[in-house]
Scaffold this active site. Structure first.
Site, short mmCIF file in Angstrom:
data_model
loop_
_atom_site.label_atom_id
_atom_site.label_comp_id
_atom_site.label_asym_id
_atom_site.label_seq_id
_atom_site.Cartn_x
_atom_site.Cartn_y
_atom_site.Cartn_z
N GLY A 1 0.81 -1.21 0.00
CA GLY A 1 0.00 0.00 0.00
C GLY A 1 0.84 1.25 0.00
O GLY A 1 2.07 1.20 0.15
N GLN A 2 0.15 2.37 -0.20
CA GLN A 2 0.83 3.66 -0.18
C GLN A 2 -0.14 4.74 0.24
O GLN A 2 -1.27 4.79 -0.23
CB GLN A 2 1.41 3.99 -1.56
CG GLN A 2 2.16 5.32 -1.59
CD GLN A 2 2.94 5.49 -2.87
OE1 GLN A 2 3.65 4.58 -3.29
NE2 GLN A 2 2.81 6.64 -3.49
N GLY A 3 0.30 5.59 1.14
CA GLY A 3 -0.50 6.71 1.59
C GLY A 3 0.16 8.01 1.22
O GLY A 3 1.17 8.03 0.50
N GLY B 1 3.84 7.89 2.85
CA GLY B 1 4.79 6.80 2.79
C GLY B 1 4.22 5.54 2.18
O GLY B 1 3.01 5.39 2.02
N VAL C 1 3.93 1.23 2.27
CA VAL C 1 3.81 0.19 3.28
C VAL C 1 4.23 -1.15 2.68
O VAL C 1 3.81 -1.50 1.57
CB VAL C 1 2.36 0.10 3.81
CG1 VAL C 1 2.27 -0.94 4.92
CG2 VAL C 1 1.90 1.46 4.33
N LYS D 1 5.86 0.85 7.49
CA LYS D 1 5.56 2.07 6.75
C LYS D 1 6.85 2.86 6.58
O LYS D 1 7.47 3.30 7.55
CB LYS D 1 4.52 2.92 7.49
CG LYS D 1 4.05 4.14 6.71
CD LYS D 1 2.95 4.87 7.48
CE LYS D 1 2.43 6.06 6.69
NZ LYS D 1 1.36 6.78 7.44
N ASP E 1 -8.83 11.40 7.68
CA ASP E 1 -8.63 10.73 6.40
C ASP E 1 -9.34 9.37 6.37
O ASP E 1 -8.76 8.36 5.98
CB ASP E 1 -7.14 10.56 6.11
CG ASP E 1 -6.84 10.45 4.62
OD1 ASP E 1 -7.73 10.80 3.81
OD2 ASP E 1 -5.73 10.05 4.25
#
Length: 688
Positions: free
Chosen positions: A360-362, A365, A367, A381, A487
């Site tokens: 994943g990515q936020g 950063g 993950v 992360k 968020d």
């Protein structure tokens, strides 16, 4: 996040804001090192500026912002309708350079809007100019009307239909320094130019005319006259005549602008417009801007690279004199606590952050899945460190999530602060995020995808909604500190092996001091999930999370993503518009995900839809607190109150576009809102 440094020739170079503080926070260099790096930045910037000498885009410069003194009767409803109208205009501006809109059902809170770019702007520049005017105009709220003039565009709102107004009492004129032109004949030449432009513009199909006049071998004057497309020919002529009468009062100043309700007339000794026939010139300017941006990026990379290399070679120092904010002490305490992981252990656990382990990515950063030597699976992360907010973001997430423990919140196992980058370590949840189940394209020939499609039955989705609501209720009411997540979305709801939900990614979270009613903060979150009052005023309360949760409810029930629902709708309606329309016609069952048909009663489905609509009401005061949401979802006997109209129900056409920022509003006015894809998501942040 960034600031502009003015260089020679009027060009700008964009570099990280507060460079010294970044270096001090991250590398703790000596003042001599800071000075050397800053010199390198300015040297490379100067090289860029030479190439960009003629590409000084000043079309977003503010000429005038006028607010009236009357306050809206129902400020909350008027704010919502204002945002709604601005979004509609944004779509029309993007396609044609002009837009009009109205929003609201009641005369007391109805909002009208009108925006137009001057014809000399390209489509991209027009959208950028509109984005800047869109940032300026809300400063006048809760006034019932206001207008903003930039060098390249105009935007206005009001509580009545003003589209045919040519002139009014707020018309004004802006002049440069008076008496700064000494050439004989300037007044006559300028007057002749303005006369020609105003006489010709209303005859033109676009109500636009540009031109120039030579005063002497060294002096030239440039001018533009333009009316808004909402006027008829007679109105345009009247507006230009009044503008001409006012602007001549600026002579002999080197520049002046008459700013009327229905038109703009402007002159300057600088070539502020690009001739509409010189398409090659516009293309050349675009290439120059691209080159400037490229050189700026190269400069920033060199600076960061040099700083990192220097920081790794320099032995660590002690003492707080080089770290006045105490961050080094916080780092030391973390490294000595039970939360600390060794960087090398985490690097090995993720196989050197192999892309195959990326889950994943936020916004702050990426993950990665990792496996520790003792066999424990973890999620690591890897924080982006090339932003000015990296230190605050890191401490924010560590401090907040380490203080809260709940079955529906992802557990923070620890962090790493001693290596070349900052890492956060969480419990690993094998089913990753909810959006992977709801929105990713499925290949039914694959057993895993077939499982995903069938796994989220009515019972599982109900449990996910209840669990997420319980987690938010704990953050808002029951934890030691009162926390707003900011968020909430499907990609930040992780699922364990039993598909139980856990709220993740606290990088944007904020906490309230006791007795505090709201926070005035920079805009942060994900477009499409942010509450209207937060977008307009930047005032943050728990009701912003409630709104985001309501959008999540509608997504879970329909299986459609809010940000992409416009393009998938046969009527080009947003998800919230579709659901609200079916609620009014008592046909909500028609928008229920087909995979849920026959798995629940119609009454059950409608009740949960109604909870989602109650959470997304335009007025934050009408949205229920999260503890009440839990009660409504788990109590089968109580009748629910009827929701009022949510915001943005009139937005149609194309997908909503950003207002110029995920600047970190990261996002472009020419691109669609970021959406979650392949378990990745983008969050945004914007200073106000």
């Amino acid at each position: 996040m960034f600031e502009k440094k003015r260089l020679r020739h009027g060009a700008y170079f964009i570099l990280p804001k507060s460079l010294n503080s970044i270096l001090i926070h991250f590398l703790r260099p000596s003042p001599q090192m800071v000075s050397s790096i800053s010199t390198l930045v300015l040297l490379l910037a100067t090289i860029s500026s030479v190439t960009a000498a003629t590409a000084n885009d000043n079309y977003t410069t503010l000429l005038s912002l006028n607010c009236n003194g009357t306050r809206a009767v129902n400020t909350q409803s008027f704010d919502v309708n204002f945002v709604d109208a601005m979004e509609i205009i944004s779509q029309e501006i993007a396609s044609s350079g002009f837009g009009m809109a109205e929003s609201g059902e009641n005369a007391t809170d109805k909002a009208y809007g009108l925006g137009q770019c001057l014809n000399y702007l390209s489509n991209v520049d027009c959208r950028l100019c509109y984005s800047q005017s869109r940032v300026q105009l809300p400063l006048c709220l809760p006034s019932t009307s206001a207008r903003v003039y930039l060098n390249g565009c105009f935007l206005r709102y009001g509580n009545y239909n003003f589209s045919e107004e040519a002139v009014d009492d707020l018309d004004s004129v802006a002049c440069g320094s008076s008496g700064n032109v000494t050439e004989v004949g300037f007044r006559d030449g300028a007057n002749g130019l303005i006369q020609n432009l105003t006489n010709g513009a209303y005859e033109d199909r676009d109500y636009y005319k540009e031109g120039n006049a030579t005063i002497s071998s060294d002096v030239k004057i440039y001018g533009v006259a333009q009316c808004w497309r909402s006027l008829n020919k007679s109105g345009c002529r009247d507006c230009l005549e009044k503008a001409r009468e006012k602007i001549v009062g600026c002579f002999p100043a080197s520049e002046g602008a008459a700013l009327n309700a229905g038109c703009v007339v402007r002159y300057s000794m600088n070539p502020f417009y690009v001739a509409s026939s010189a398409s090659s010139g516009s293309s050349s300017a675009t290439r120059r801007r691209a080159l400037v941006a490229t050189l700026s990026i190269i400069a920033a990379v060199l600076v960061i690279g040099a700083a990192i290399l220097w920081g790794r070679r320099r032995p660590p120092t002690n003492g707080d004199s080089e770290n006045p904010d105490g961050s080094s002490e916080i780092l030391r305490l973390i490294s000595e606590s039970h939360l600390s992981f060794k960087y090398d252990d985490l690097r090995k656990a993720t196989k050197d952050f192999d892309l195959g382990n990326k889950i994943g990515q936020g916004g702050y950063g990426s993950v990665y899945k990792g496996t520790l030597p003792d066999g424990r699976e973890i999620a690591v992360k890897r924080l982006f460190i090339n932003t000015t907010q990296w230190l605050d973001q890191f401490f924010n997430e560590v401090n907040l999530i380490s203080q809260v423990q709940h079955k529906n919140l992802v557990k923070l196992l620890g962090c790493s602060v001693e290596g070349p980058e900052s890492l956060l370590v969480y419990e690993y949840l094998c089913n990753t995020s909810l959006d992977r189940f709801l929105f990713e394209p499925l290949d039914l020939t694959l057993q895993s995808d077939s499982f995903r499609k069938k796994a989220l039955d009515w019972g599982k989705r109900s449990d996910i909604l209840v669990g997420t609501a319980e987690g938010l209720a704990y953050l808002h009411e029951a934890s030691e500190v009162r926390i707003i997540h900011r968020d909430i979305k499907a990609s930040n709801i992780l699922l364990d092996e039993r598909l139980k939900p856990k709220i993740a990614d606290f990088g944007l979270a904020r906490y309230f001091a006791e007795g505090q009613s709201h926070l005035s903060t920079g805009l942060a979150g994900t477009l499409g999930y942010m509450a209207p009052e937060y977008v307009v005023h930047g005032q943050l309360t728990e009701k912003a999370d409630v709104y985001s949760y309501g959008i999540l409810v509608l997504e879970v029930l329909t299986g459609k993503k809010s940000n992409s629902s416009v393009s998938s709708s046969t009527e080009s309606q947003s998800l919230i518009s579709q659901v609200w329309g079916h609620f009014n016609t008592k046909t909500l069952i028609q928008v229920l995900d087909l995979d849920l048909q026959d798995q629940c009663s119609e009454k059950e489905a409608i009740n949960v839809f109604q909870v989602g609509l109650l959470c997304t009401q335009a007025s934050p005061n009408l949205r229920p607190p999260m503890w009440k949401v839990v009660e409504m979802l788990t109590s089968k006997s109580k009748d629910l109150p009827l929701p009022t109209q949510p915001p943005f129900v009139n937005v149609k056409g194309v997908e909503l576009r950003s207002s110029g920022s995920e600047s970190s509003m990261k996002g472009s006015s020419s691109s669609k809102f970021p959406v979650s894809m392949n378990r990745m998501s983008l969050s945004i942040m914007q200073g106000r």
